[in-house]
Design a protein around this motif. Structure first.
Motif, PDB file in Angstrom:
ATOM      1  N   PHE A 191       0.957   4.972   4.401  1.00  0.00           N
ATOM      2  CA  PHE A 191       0.780   5.122   2.799  1.00  0.00           C
ATOM      3  C   PHE A 191       2.067   4.957   2.121  1.00  0.00           C
ATOM      4  CE2 PHE A 191       0.537   7.303  -1.464  1.00  0.00           C
ATOM      5  CZ  PHE A 191      -0.234   6.446  -2.161  1.00  0.00           C
ATOM      6  N   LEU A 192       2.999   6.277   2.499  1.00  0.00           N
ATOM      7  CA  LEU A 192       4.425   6.300   1.917  1.00  0.00           C
ATOM      8  C   LEU A 192       5.114   5.021   2.270  1.00  0.00           C
ATOM      9  CD1 LEU A 192       4.943  10.090   2.491  1.00  0.00           C
ATOM     10  CD2 LEU A 192       4.541   8.870   0.294  1.00  0.00           C
ATOM     11  N   ALA A 193       5.255   4.533   3.573  1.00  0.00           N
ATOM     12  CA  ALA A 193       5.915   3.232   3.685  1.00  0.00           C
ATOM     13  C   ALA A 193       5.464   2.095   3.030  1.00  0.00           C
ATOM     14  CB  ALA A 193       5.797   2.987   5.390  1.00  0.00           C
ATOM     15  N   GLN A 243      -1.655  -7.583   2.406  1.00  0.00           N
ATOM     16  CA  GLN A 243      -0.818  -8.518   3.437  1.00  0.00           C
ATOM     17  C   GLN A 243      -1.062  -8.155   4.827  1.00  0.00           C
ATOM     18  OE1 GLN A 243       3.292  -8.289   2.211  1.00  0.00           O
ATOM     19  NE2 GLN A 243       3.234 -10.195   1.230  1.00  0.00           N
ATOM     20  N   LEU A 244      -1.104  -6.567   5.020  1.00  0.00           N
ATOM     21  CA  LEU A 244      -1.801  -6.206   6.330  1.00  0.00           C
ATOM     22  C   LEU A 244      -2.775  -6.463   6.786  1.00  0.00           C
ATOM     23  CD1 LEU A 244       0.264  -2.500   6.136  1.00  0.00           C
ATOM     24  CD2 LEU A 244       0.934  -4.531   7.383  1.00  0.00           C
ATOM     25  N   SER A 245      -3.786  -6.681   5.893  1.00  0.00           N
ATOM     26  CA  SER A 245      -5.345  -7.051   6.382  1.00  0.00           C
ATOM     27  C   SER A 245      -5.123  -8.432   6.728  1.00  0.00           C
ATOM     28  CB  SER A 245      -6.190  -6.447   5.251  1.00  0.00           C
ATOM     29  OG  SER A 245      -5.956  -7.488   4.166  1.00  0.00           O
ATOM     30  N   ASN A 246      -4.609  -9.182   6.104  1.00  0.00           N
ATOM     31  CA  ASN A 246      -4.538 -10.738   6.467  1.00  0.00           C
ATOM     32  C   ASN A 246      -3.743 -10.884   7.697  1.00  0.00           C
ATOM     33  OD1 ASN A 246      -5.969 -11.135   4.102  1.00  0.00           O
ATOM     34  ND2 ASN A 246      -4.146 -11.785   2.962  1.00  0.00           N
ATOM     35  N   LEU A 274       1.242   1.388  -7.515  1.00  0.00           N
ATOM     36  CA  LEU A 274      -0.125   1.100  -7.229  1.00  0.00           C
ATOM     37  C   LEU A 274       0.023  -0.588  -6.679  1.00  0.00           C
ATOM     38  CD1 LEU A 274      -2.291   2.747  -9.898  1.00  0.00           C
ATOM     39  CD2 LEU A 274      -2.437   3.104  -7.314  1.00  0.00           C
ATOM     40  N   TYR A 275       0.655  -1.258  -7.454  1.00  0.00           N
ATOM     41  CA  TYR A 275       0.768  -2.798  -7.315  1.00  0.00           C
ATOM     42  C   TYR A 275       1.250  -3.135  -5.908  1.00  0.00           C
ATOM     43  CZ  TYR A 275       2.256  -7.595  -6.952  1.00  0.00           C
ATOM     44  OH  TYR A 275       2.354  -8.811  -6.493  1.00  0.00           O
ATOM     45  N   LEU A 276       2.232  -2.245  -5.470  1.00  0.00           N
ATOM     46  CA  LEU A 276       3.026  -2.330  -4.149  1.00  0.00           C
ATOM     47  C   LEU A 276       2.100  -2.003  -3.107  1.00  0.00           C
ATOM     48  CD1 LEU A 276       6.532  -1.032  -4.830  1.00  0.00           C
ATOM     49  CD2 LEU A 276       6.135  -3.435  -4.233  1.00  0.00           C
ATOM     50  N   TYR A 277       1.306  -0.744  -3.169  1.00  0.00           N
ATOM     51  CA  TYR A 277       0.383  -0.663  -2.363  1.00  0.00           C
ATOM     52  C   TYR A 277      -0.546  -1.565  -2.124  1.00  0.00           C
ATOM     53  CZ  TYR A 277      -3.315   1.969   0.180  1.00  0.00           C
ATOM     54  OH  TYR A 277      -4.212   2.309   1.185  1.00  0.00           O
ATOM     55  N   TRP A 278      -1.367  -2.039  -3.254  1.00  0.00           N
ATOM     56  CA  TRP A 278      -2.129  -3.101  -3.078  1.00  0.00           C
ATOM     57  C   TRP A 278      -1.925  -4.319  -2.382  1.00  0.00           C
ATOM     58  CZ3 TRP A 278      -2.332  -7.864  -5.980  1.00  0.00           C
ATOM     59  CH2 TRP A 278      -3.803  -8.606  -5.537  1.00  0.00           C
ATOM     60  N   HIS A 279      -0.442  -4.896  -2.925  1.00  0.00           N
ATOM     61  CA  HIS A 279       0.086  -6.095  -2.236  1.00  0.00           C
ATOM     62  C   HIS A 279       0.141  -5.901  -0.880  1.00  0.00           C
ATOM     63  CE1 HIS A 279       2.203  -9.726  -2.300  1.00  0.00           C
ATOM     64  NE2 HIS A 279       3.163  -8.888  -1.727  1.00  0.00           N
ATOM     65  N   HIS A 280       0.851  -4.912  -0.356  1.00  0.00           N
ATOM     66  CA  HIS A 280       1.105  -4.678   0.893  1.00  0.00           C
ATOM     67  C   HIS A 280       0.102  -4.388   1.843  1.00  0.00           C
ATOM     68  CE1 HIS A 280       5.401  -5.316   0.518  1.00  0.00           C
ATOM     69  NE2 HIS A 280       5.633  -4.389  -0.404  1.00  0.00           N
ATOM     70  N   SER A 281      -1.041  -3.637   1.444  1.00  0.00           N
ATOM     71  CA  SER A 281      -1.906  -3.480   2.164  1.00  0.00           C
ATOM     72  C   SER A 281      -2.796  -4.557   2.325  1.00  0.00           C
ATOM     73  CB  SER A 281      -2.869  -2.377   1.593  1.00  0.00           C
ATOM     74  OG  SER A 281      -3.344  -2.657   0.220  1.00  0.00           O
ATOM     75  N   GLY A 316       8.201   2.407   0.143  1.00  0.00           N
ATOM     76  CA  GLY A 316       8.995   1.353   1.066  1.00  0.00           C
ATOM     77  C   GLY A 316       8.883  -0.162   0.741  1.00  0.00           C
ATOM     78  N   GLY A 317       8.121  -0.450  -0.259  1.00  0.00           N
ATOM     79  CA  GLY A 317       7.721  -1.650  -0.830  1.00  0.00           C
ATOM     80  C   GLY A 317       8.964  -2.694  -1.496  1.00  0.00           C
ATOM     81  N   LEU A 318       9.797  -1.919  -1.788  1.00  0.00           N
ATOM     82  CA  LEU A 318      11.003  -2.778  -2.602  1.00  0.00           C
ATOM     83  C   LEU A 318      11.728  -2.773  -1.270  1.00  0.00           C
ATOM     84  CD1 LEU A 318      11.421  -0.739  -5.873  1.00  0.00           C
ATOM     85  CD2 LEU A 318      10.194  -3.187  -5.562  1.00  0.00           C
ATOM     86  N   THR A 319      12.645  -3.993  -1.573  1.00  0.00           N
ATOM     87  CA  THR A 319      13.813  -4.328  -0.465  1.00  0.00           C
ATOM     88  C   THR A 319      14.982  -3.302  -0.653  1.00  0.00           C
ATOM     89  OG1 THR A 319      14.835  -5.804  -2.038  1.00  0.00           O
ATOM     90  CG2 THR A 319      13.358  -6.825  -0.624  1.00  0.00           C
ATOM     91  N   PRO A 320      15.567  -2.805   0.417  1.00  0.00           N
ATOM     92  CA  PRO A 320      16.518  -1.790   0.372  1.00  0.00           C
ATOM     93  C   PRO A 320      17.615  -2.160  -0.845  1.00  0.00           C
ATOM     94  CG  PRO A 320      16.051  -2.302   2.557  1.00  0.00           C
ATOM     95  CD  PRO A 320      15.188  -3.515   1.655  1.00  0.00           C
ATOM     96  N   SER A 321      18.096  -3.572  -0.793  1.00  0.00           N
ATOM     97  CA  SER A 321      19.193  -3.812  -1.870  1.00  0.00           C
ATOM     98  C   SER A 321      18.801  -3.805  -2.913  1.00  0.00           C
ATOM     99  CB  SER A 321      19.795  -5.309  -1.218  1.00  0.00           C
ATOM    100  OG  SER A 321      18.589  -6.168  -1.606  1.00  0.00           O
TER     101      SER A 321
END
Length: 172
Positions: free
Chosen positions: A56-58, A169-172, A160-167, A62-67
């Protein structure tokens, strides 16, 4: 009157003071026995929960690019340094709570700015406007300040948006 009175059907509590140590020792031994008996199951559940929390934390923080995060963190830190400097030169000085709020706002600022830029990008689309550079810089600093000041309230939307977006992507 009986030597014991009941709190629960299976739990007796001693009435006399000299009966309490043996009763507490019994509770302690029972607790240690249950922990030893179910330790493997408890640790397995804790490991699963820790893995879920780490994921969840990642996904969220961690959803934004490091730069992007480093760039926005730099500008957020400039606001924090400026306000800490200004607050430290007042009659009352600066307290820990103020510094804590400034640090939290600075750490959440990149996610707040992400929400702002996403909303503006959605509204404006790919349109380009030609305006005076000083006017644009002025409005950019104002929006950066608003995002930093309200980061505690705006950033959860971005997380919340980053969690929704990345989760998704992981499910697809």
């Amino acid at each position: 009157m009986a030597d014991y009175f009941y709190i629960l059907p299976s739990l007796r509590v001693a009435e006399e003071w000299y009966q309490w140590p043996s009763l507490l020792l019994g509770f302690f031994v029972s607790g240690v026995y249950l922990i030893c008996r179910y330790a493997a199951k408890i640790f397995a559940l804790l490991k699963v929960e820790m893995d879920l929390m780490r994921q969840f934390l990642a996904i969220t923080f961690g959803g934004l690019t490091p730069s992007y995060y480093a760039r926005q963190l730099f500008f957020g830190a400039l606001f924090a340094i400026f306000f800490i400097y200004m607050k430290s030169h007042t009659l009352h000085g600066i307290d820990f709570a103020t510094v804590a709020v400034f640090v939290v706002s600075t750490l959440l600022y990149p996610y707040s700015r992400f929400v702002y830029e996403s909303v503006v990008g959605f509204i404006m689309g790919r349109n380009v406007f030609f305006v005076n550079a000083l006017l644009m810089l002025f409005f950019k600093v104002i929006t950066m300040f608003i995002c930093w000041f309200l980061a505690i309230f705006i950033a959860p939307l971005g997380l919340l948006y980053l969690y929704w977006h990345h989760s998704r992507q992981l499910s697809n």
